[in-house]
Design a protein around this motif. Sequence first.
Motif, mmCIF file in Angstrom:
data_model
loop_
_atom_site.group_PDB
_atom_site.id
_atom_site.type_symbol
_atom_site.label_atom_id
_atom_site.label_comp_id
_atom_site.label_asym_id
_atom_site.label_seq_id
_atom_site.Cartn_x
_atom_site.Cartn_y
_atom_site.Cartn_z
ATOM 1 N N SER B 124 0.850 -1.179 0.000
ATOM 2 C CA SER B 124 0.000 0.000 0.000
ATOM 3 C C SER B 124 0.888 1.233 0.000
ATOM 4 O O SER B 124 1.709 1.403 0.897
ATOM 5 N N ALA B 127 -2.024 5.269 -1.050
ATOM 6 C CA ALA B 127 -3.412 4.859 -1.267
ATOM 7 C C ALA B 127 -4.334 5.759 -0.458
ATOM 8 O O ALA B 127 -5.081 5.315 0.392
ATOM 9 N N VAL B 128 -4.223 7.053 -0.723
ATOM 10 C CA VAL B 128 -5.063 8.010 -0.005
ATOM 11 C C VAL B 128 -5.819 8.833 -1.037
ATOM 12 O O VAL B 128 -5.381 8.963 -2.183
ATOM 13 N N PRO B 129 -6.964 9.360 -0.632
ATOM 14 C CA PRO B 129 -7.740 10.134 -1.603
ATOM 15 C C PRO B 129 -7.026 11.428 -1.989
ATOM 16 O O PRO B 129 -6.360 12.050 -1.152
ATOM 17 N N GLY B 138 -7.427 8.090 -6.349
ATOM 18 C CA GLY B 138 -6.286 7.528 -5.628
ATOM 19 C C GLY B 138 -5.031 8.323 -5.940
ATOM 20 O O GLY B 138 -4.702 8.522 -7.108
ATOM 21 N N LEU B 139 -4.324 8.761 -4.884
ATOM 22 C CA LEU B 139 -3.126 9.563 -5.115
ATOM 23 C C LEU B 139 -2.076 8.759 -5.886
ATOM 24 O O LEU B 139 -1.351 9.296 -6.725
ATOM 25 N N ASN B 140 -2.030 7.424 -5.642
ATOM 26 C CA ASN B 140 -1.035 6.613 -6.358
ATOM 27 C C ASN B 140 -1.325 6.571 -7.863
ATOM 28 O O ASN B 140 -0.417 6.566 -8.689
#
Lengths: 399, 288
Positions: B124, B127-129, B138-140
């Motif tokens: 992970s 994996a943050v908004p 997803g930031l990624n």
Amino acid sequence: MKKRGLLTVATLACAASLILSGAGNAQQVMKIGAVAPKTGPLGGGAAVTHWPNVQLWVQQVNARGGLKLKSGQVKIEIIEYDDQTSPGETIKAVERLATQDKADFILQPYSTGLNLAAAPTYAKYDYPQVATTAISDQIPALAQRYPGLFFVLGDTTSYARSVADILKKMRDEGKLGTKVAMVNVADAFGIELANAARPIFKERGFELVYDRSYPLGTQDLAPVVKAAKAANPDAFVAWSYPIDTFILTEQAKIEGLNVKAFYVAVASAFPAFAEKFGKSAEGILGAGGINHDAAETQAYVKAHREITGKAPDNWASIVTYAGFQILEQAIEAVGTKDRKAVTEYIRNNAFNTAMGPIKFEKQNNEKFWTVGQWQNGVFYGVASTGRPGAKPIVAKPSW
Amino acid sequence: MDVLIIGLLLGGIYALMAMGLQLQYGVARIMNLANGEILVAAALSTFWFYTALHVSPFLALLAIVPAAFGLNWAIYRYLMLPLVRRARSQGHLEVDSILATFGLSFISVGVLLAVFGGHYLNYSYLAVPFRIFGENYGLNRVAAFLGASAICAGLYVWLVRTRPGLTLRAIAVNPQAAGLVGIDVVKVSAFGFALGGAVTATGGALLSMFLTFDASIGVIFTLKALVIVILGGVSDVRGAIAASFILGLTETLVATFVDPGLTIAAAYVLFLAILLLRPQGLFGRRPA
């Protein structure tokens, strides 16, 4: 002359003893075949659920001296084949094990599709096949057609019904509304489960506010999760495969899809799921579950960790191992390599396994875990069709 | 609006999968069917960097990209060059290289299996908004999109504005003529092949932030990249970039407004339509 005669006799005796001991050695191994994916689409699943158990079981049996037959103890010699997740390759490998390697027994293949594909070949050579990773609604018909085929993991409808029952129980307790968003992977597994679930959800008074499938191998499920969220559901149910289970869960977290019940089918029971999602996994429901409080289960998990260096999954790992134990106990009870007698023994007797006692009714194990839930970092069984030790269900906290 | 952004993000992912293959085919004329395995190898290495050494995927690129460049250079120099030398014609080379790289892909799967095991590997990261116009992404995935854009822009400027880029394009247009004007075709082809491999590896490293990989999943990426490269026209990197975004937008529009079950069908309808109407691909040139 006399001397020469003696020499001849000695030589002959030597040769005879060599031959005899050779034959003795041949008797001292039990050739067991193992065929499952190491590569291909299901290679990742088999690497968690199937192969470590083969290693564990063979090591344990050989460590205690081997299988006890009437003629003495024999060690297991394992012959492994990678079927590349292709049914044709599974069948070829079973044929090869039967005719060229002359395997005495063959462990069950991995997954529903490969087990069913190989069933006619197991039957052709009278190998018992204790299928531990196959779920199907056709069990009675299949059992009738293949007398050596046994099912341990259960039937499709039970898995769908258990999910509906859990949601209903939560609703009755006032923890949940009636709106369910359901998605499924568009392949045999997902479609069969979604079809089984639809009428059951309706019958239990749920409304399917979103009901869609997505193709296998989809790399972006943002549109699906967005649409599901827009339908404002109280519960989210996905009949998903490992890779989409991971994508759906991450996307739901990013999207802030907060529901009281969040179910993702396959791989939610894998240790990798908790490793990836950490605390966010809390309260997530998935297919499977095991009884972590039972002594035999704890012993199994401990041995799995020690010998394979990895934790087992919390669904079919222990069932797979139990399948090997059933074969082991049946072979020892019969005491020979007679495959038909072993099959007959499996059909009629009860077994003590890592997942508790198993007794087949018409070649089917009727008591299996259906739903598990991550609670404080452990995936506990929360619903089964008759296994003791289910934990109470908790509502899922917000992400 | 959110549909457009999701589509663009997906397009960026596809561009990461396809640009490397396009470079390898466009310049070195090798249809590299082991391309997906390079991507997976990079993804699994990134996983290892992240979980074992706690190195962020972006820092891991510093090690992975040169390694992939070197590895692909060696593949071209020692495995592909003999094929190039003995090939009597373009078609002959294509058949040979497809067979050779197909075999290479099996070997790579075996090696990956031995090194990383057959497990599903993921982690992970970011994996943050990330909010754009009030919607969460997803930031990624946004980061991967930015990475893809940077590579696209960099490649484009380099190919169009610089002299080495010009030699690369010259070979893409006509390897024989390029040789005649004093370009070392073997050296530049090897460079193009290695660069393609490095771009693919970058893609793998960025994708590993949100996709789940295992040792034998490469073929899925090879297939997708193949579709995109053919869609865009095999000889122009702009084609692959445009095709990636068209595909990403189409799939997202279909998933949102029609049915998510039809995304792959829509992708192949688009593929068929292009093949029927413009067999040379979006940016391809008609054979003279």
